[in-house]
Every structure is written in structure tokens, then in C-alpha cells.
Design a protein around this motif. Sequence first.
Motif, PDB file in Angstrom:
ATOM      1  N   ARG A  38      -1.058  -1.047  11.036  1.00 47.90           N
ATOM      2  CA  ARG A  38      -0.298   0.344  10.842  1.00 47.90           C
ATOM      3  C   ARG A  38      -0.857   1.538  11.575  1.00 47.90           C
ATOM      4  O   ARG A  38      -2.045   1.461  11.884  1.00 47.90           O
ATOM      5  CB  ARG A  38      -0.179   0.514   9.498  1.00 47.90           C
ATOM      6  CG  ARG A  38      -1.539   0.810   8.854  1.00 47.90           C
ATOM      7  CD  ARG A  38      -1.643   0.825   7.344  1.00 47.90           C
ATOM      8  NE  ARG A  38      -2.878   1.301   6.609  1.00 47.90           N
ATOM      9  CZ  ARG A  38      -3.296   1.083   5.554  1.00 47.90           C
ATOM     10  NH1 ARG A  38      -2.348   0.839   4.349  1.00 47.90           N
ATOM     11  NH2 ARG A  38      -4.247   1.333   4.952  1.00 47.90           N
ATOM     12  N   VAL A  48      -4.405  -4.458   9.522  1.00 51.66           N
ATOM     13  CA  VAL A  48      -4.425  -4.464   7.753  1.00 51.66           C
ATOM     14  C   VAL A  48      -4.249  -5.959   7.406  1.00 51.66           C
ATOM     15  O   VAL A  48      -5.019  -6.263   6.210  1.00 51.66           O
ATOM     16  CB  VAL A  48      -3.282  -3.703   7.093  1.00 51.66           C
ATOM     17  CG1 VAL A  48      -3.314  -2.389   7.642  1.00 51.66           C
ATOM     18  CG2 VAL A  48      -1.676  -4.187   7.599  1.00 51.66           C
ATOM     19  N   TYR A  59      -8.060  -9.685   5.642  1.00 49.50           N
ATOM     20  CA  TYR A  59      -7.378  -8.336   5.238  1.00 49.50           C
ATOM     21  C   TYR A  59      -8.679  -7.363   5.523  1.00 49.50           C
ATOM     22  O   TYR A  59      -9.616  -7.623   5.384  1.00 49.50           O
ATOM     23  CB  TYR A  59      -7.003  -8.389   3.939  1.00 49.50           C
ATOM     24  CG  TYR A  59      -5.939  -9.231   3.625  1.00 49.50           C
ATOM     25  CD1 TYR A  59      -6.255 -10.675   3.101  1.00 49.50           C
ATOM     26  CD2 TYR A  59      -4.633  -8.864   3.694  1.00 49.50           C
ATOM     27  CE1 TYR A  59      -5.419 -11.514   2.801  1.00 49.50           C
ATOM     28  CE2 TYR A  59      -3.504  -9.906   3.298  1.00 49.50           C
ATOM     29  CZ  TYR A  59      -4.023 -11.048   2.801  1.00 49.50           C
ATOM     30  OH  TYR A  59      -3.038 -12.060   2.601  1.00 49.50           O
ATOM     31  N   ALA A  60      -7.989  -5.939   5.798  1.00 52.38           N
ATOM     32  CA  ALA A  60      -8.694  -5.081   5.713  1.00 52.38           C
ATOM     33  C   ALA A  60      -9.331  -4.674   4.483  1.00 52.38           C
ATOM     34  O   ALA A  60      -8.565  -4.766   3.454  1.00 52.38           O
ATOM     35  CB  ALA A  60      -8.008  -3.706   6.335  1.00 52.38           C
ATOM     36  N   SER A  62      -9.274  -1.751   3.076  1.00 51.23           N
ATOM     37  CA  SER A  62      -8.429  -0.705   2.293  1.00 51.23           C
ATOM     38  C   SER A  62      -7.083  -1.412   1.626  1.00 51.23           C
ATOM     39  O   SER A  62      -6.571  -0.790   0.803  1.00 51.23           O
ATOM     40  CB  SER A  62      -8.060   0.396   3.254  1.00 51.23           C
ATOM     41  OG  SER A  62      -7.273  -0.455   4.343  1.00 51.23           O
ATOM     42  N   VAL A  63      -6.850  -2.580   1.967  1.00 52.55           N
ATOM     43  CA  VAL A  63      -5.539  -3.293   1.216  1.00 52.55           C
ATOM     44  C   VAL A  63      -5.792  -4.588   0.785  1.00 52.55           C
ATOM     45  O   VAL A  63      -4.966  -5.161  -0.126  1.00 52.55           O
ATOM     46  CB  VAL A  63      -4.636  -3.558   2.687  1.00 52.55           C
ATOM     47  CG1 VAL A  63      -4.112  -2.305   3.268  1.00 52.55           C
ATOM     48  CG2 VAL A  63      -5.059  -4.784   3.332  1.00 52.55           C
ATOM     49  N   ASP A  89      -1.186   4.892   2.297  1.00 55.33           N
ATOM     50  CA  ASP A  89      -0.539   3.397   3.098  1.00 55.33           C
ATOM     51  C   ASP A  89       0.631   4.010   3.867  1.00 55.33           C
ATOM     52  O   ASP A  89       1.335   3.335   4.597  1.00 55.33           O
ATOM     53  CB  ASP A  89      -0.057   2.573   2.013  1.00 55.33           C
ATOM     54  CG  ASP A  89      -1.220   2.025   1.311  1.00 55.33           C
ATOM     55  OD1 ASP A  89      -0.994   1.671  -0.056  1.00 55.33           O
ATOM     56  OD2 ASP A  89      -2.171   1.505   1.847  1.00 55.33           O
ATOM     57  N   TYR A  93       4.407   0.582  10.271  1.00 58.69           N
ATOM     58  CA  TYR A  93       4.050  -0.720  10.162  1.00 58.69           C
ATOM     59  C   TYR A  93       4.243  -1.497  11.467  1.00 58.69           C
ATOM     60  O   TYR A  93       5.743  -1.580  11.751  1.00 58.69           O
ATOM     61  CB  TYR A  93       3.932  -1.453   8.808  1.00 58.69           C
ATOM     62  CG  TYR A  93       3.213  -0.859   7.863  1.00 58.69           C
ATOM     63  CD1 TYR A  93       3.252   0.415   7.429  1.00 58.69           C
ATOM     64  CD2 TYR A  93       2.082  -1.624   7.348  1.00 58.69           C
ATOM     65  CE1 TYR A  93       2.574   0.898   6.281  1.00 58.69           C
ATOM     66  CE2 TYR A  93       1.288  -1.265   6.410  1.00 58.69           C
ATOM     67  CZ  TYR A  93       1.402   0.147   5.865  1.00 58.69           C
ATOM     68  OH  TYR A  93       0.794   0.650   4.938  1.00 58.69           O
TER      69      TYR A  93
END
Length: 125
Positions: A38, A48, A59-60, A62-63, A89, A93
Motif C-alpha cells: 500500500r 502489508v 504480515y506487517a 501494523s496489520v 489504512d 493498495y
Amino acid sequence: QVQLVESGGASVQAGGSLRLSCAASGAAFSTACTAWFRQAPGKEREGVATADTNGRTKYADSVKGRFTISKDNGKNTVYLEMNSLKPEDTAMYYCAATWSRGNCLNLQKYAYIYWGQGTQVTVSS
């Protein structure tokens, strides 16, 4: 020639959910390492979520716990299920893929050769 086409982006309120889709043509996702990135205005493109050919994912931070990447090999499509969306968010994307196995489970953009055109996700508070 490989082409990736994303869809599913929309405007939603915080706390909502979306599912993004990325359909591939010209090659089989079943043998690809795939990822979602993203990019928000004025920011770097960030990875992400990524999945390898064996269903392993990464996954990152943050997610993590909110986003899920999955593949439907029969439909040659990769999905990003996004829950508990937050205003941060908000971004364009992008779907990405590589058939170079050495770059699987990599959240760095240099690892991917093929990119879609992007789909916009906007989360309002």
C-alpha cells in the motif's frame, strides 16, 4: 505476458471491512509468491501481507491480526481480507507477484516483478 488486476477498493468507515481481489492472467498464481502493498500520499510503498506457494504468510506489524492474505488457485486470484479498518489504512493498495522462489515471504518491494494498477481504500473516522 503477466497482468495483475486489483479490485474491491472502496470508502468505508473505521471499524469496517473490505476484501480486495487480485486476478492474474498470463501465469498461474499457484506457483507464485504474492503480496499486497500500500502507498499513502507522500509516503513510501510498504508491504502489508505476503504469501508463498505453500500457504505460509507474513504480515506487517501494523496489520497483523486484522488483515488476511489468501489465494484461490482455481480462480487464479489473491485476496486481502481487511477487518477493523482504521483511518491510517487509507492508501492505494497494490497486488504484486514474483515467480522467483527466493523472494517469497518478502515484504520489500524490490522482491516483486509484477504489479497491478492499484485499488483505492479510504477509511473515514
